[in-house]
Write an enzyme that holds these catalytic residues in place. Structure first.
Site, short mmCIF file in Angstrom:
data_model
loop_
_atom_site.label_atom_id
_atom_site.label_comp_id
_atom_site.label_asym_id
_atom_site.label_seq_id
_atom_site.Cartn_x
_atom_site.Cartn_y
_atom_site.Cartn_z
CG ASP A 39 33.41 29.33 41.94
OD1 ASP A 39 34.11 29.80 41.03
OD2 ASP A 39 32.55 29.98 42.56
N PRO A 40 35.87 25.58 42.34
CG PRO A 40 38.18 25.78 42.74
CD PRO A 40 36.96 26.59 42.36
#
Length: 353
Positions: A39-40
């Protein structure tokens, strides 16, 4: 052309796709891909395949992953992390014994529903894209495995808890935070998430984008990497290990020239005497160290490179449809299957000159 694997330590605020784009730019290559999505808002290990190594992505094991993460109690969000809107709140502050009792239900084979904002595909579309467009996302629960889940710190004043987890593929840490919060009737979401391991890719052997931009990543040296035996041999003063199989007989030592710097016998990065780390590429052969290897001749290699099937003797240990890697010396030729007595190429590497 750069061919191999990069054990990248991805920073927060960057998607996995953005990380791959930066790596392409740094190495000046067009073909790259990542193993597993991060995930970012998460940091940590993101293995990236470069060049011909992209063909090995489906064959690398990432069954074991490790994470460190922080859960903030009292709020549930649409994304199950800091980036979402708050949808439920609670004034309950779970106690140490309550949390430790609850996490027992999350160890072993469990049923888990991925977050609404996830990379899961629904009728060909990513769930997060559907959720962002306002569509209702119906994600089916699935079986996943948690090998270990421990609470390592509890801050009752700020109502947060730190955890470490070792799990199988397909586990969403954000779902753990969501479901554990619901179990404790206090709700919760992820505020920090770091991945420390993906299969054989470990945190202490990783490299950052900042390091890559500062160092020369294309300097070669005759240092060596491991393949897959417990036989040790010296190369340039460094203890390494490695062997390959010749027609199903593991009888020769195979030393693999790699970029300076290489890996130690334990798999970690090495540095030269000046501390100037120049090489971070893990050769395709080493990334496939758990895959069975069979040495073939140059003539046989040419046939396989053209997509032709060949017959090899002394492959009695192989069963029908077994997957293995053919090599010439230390150069991988192709990932092949053993099919009714024939060696059939599945993915051919354009490396041998």
């Amino acid at each position: 052309m750069v061919n191999g694997w990069l054990n990248l330590d991805k920073p927060t605020g960057m998607s996995s796709a953005q990380a791959v784009t930066q790596i392409k730019r740094i190495f000046g290559i067009k073909k790259a891909g990542h193993l597993g999505t991060l995930d970012p808002l998460a940091s940590g290990i993101l293995p990236i395949a470069l060049g011909e190594a992209t063909k090995t992505i489906p064959y690398l094991s990432c069954d074991l992953k490790a994470y460190n993460f922080t859960i903030k109690w009292g709020k549930q969000t649409t994304t199950d992390d800091l980036g979402g809107d708050i949808i439920r709140t609670s004034d309950i502050k779970p106690e140490y014994n309550q949390i430790n009792c609850a996490i027992k239900d999350f160890i072993g084979e469990i049923t888990q529903t991925p977050p609404q904002f996830s990379a899961v595909k629904i009728k060909g579309a990513r769930a997060y894209k559907l959720a962002r467009s306002g569509q209702k996302v119906n994600i089916k629960p699935r079986q996943v495995k948690i090998h270990e889940l421990k609470m390592i710190f509890l801050d009752t004043i700020n109502n947060i808890a730190d955890f470490s987890m070792i799990c199988g593929s397909g586990v969403y840490v954000r779902s753990i935070a969501r479901d554990l919060g619901i179990e404790l009737n206090c709700f919760g979401h992820i505020t920090q998430l770091r991945r420390t391991m993906v299969g054989d890719f470990k945190e202490d052997e990783s490299v950052t984008i900042e390091q890559l931009t500062k160092k020369n990543t294309t300097t070669y040296s005759p240092q060596c990497l491991t393949l897959d035996t417990n036989t040790y041999k010296s190369c340039n003063g460094q203890k390494i290990l490695g062997a390959y199989v010749k027609n199903n007989v593991r009888d020769e030592i195979g030393l693999i020239p790699v970029l300076d710097t290489g890996m130690t016998s334990e798999g970690g990065m090495t540095e030269d005497d000046g501390g100037n780390t120049k090489g971070f590429i893990i050769p395709i052969e080493s990334a496939l160290k758990s895959m069975f290897k069979v040495e073939i001749s140059l003539e046989e290699a040419e046939k396989i490179r053209k997509g032709q099937e060949i017959i090899l003797n002394n492959l009695r240990n192989l069963k029908n449809y077994d997957i293995f890697c053919t090599i010439v010396g230390n150069v991988p030729i192709a990932i092949c299957s053993f099919t009714h007595g024939y060696v059939k190429p599945i993915r051919v590497f354009n490396i041998l000159k």
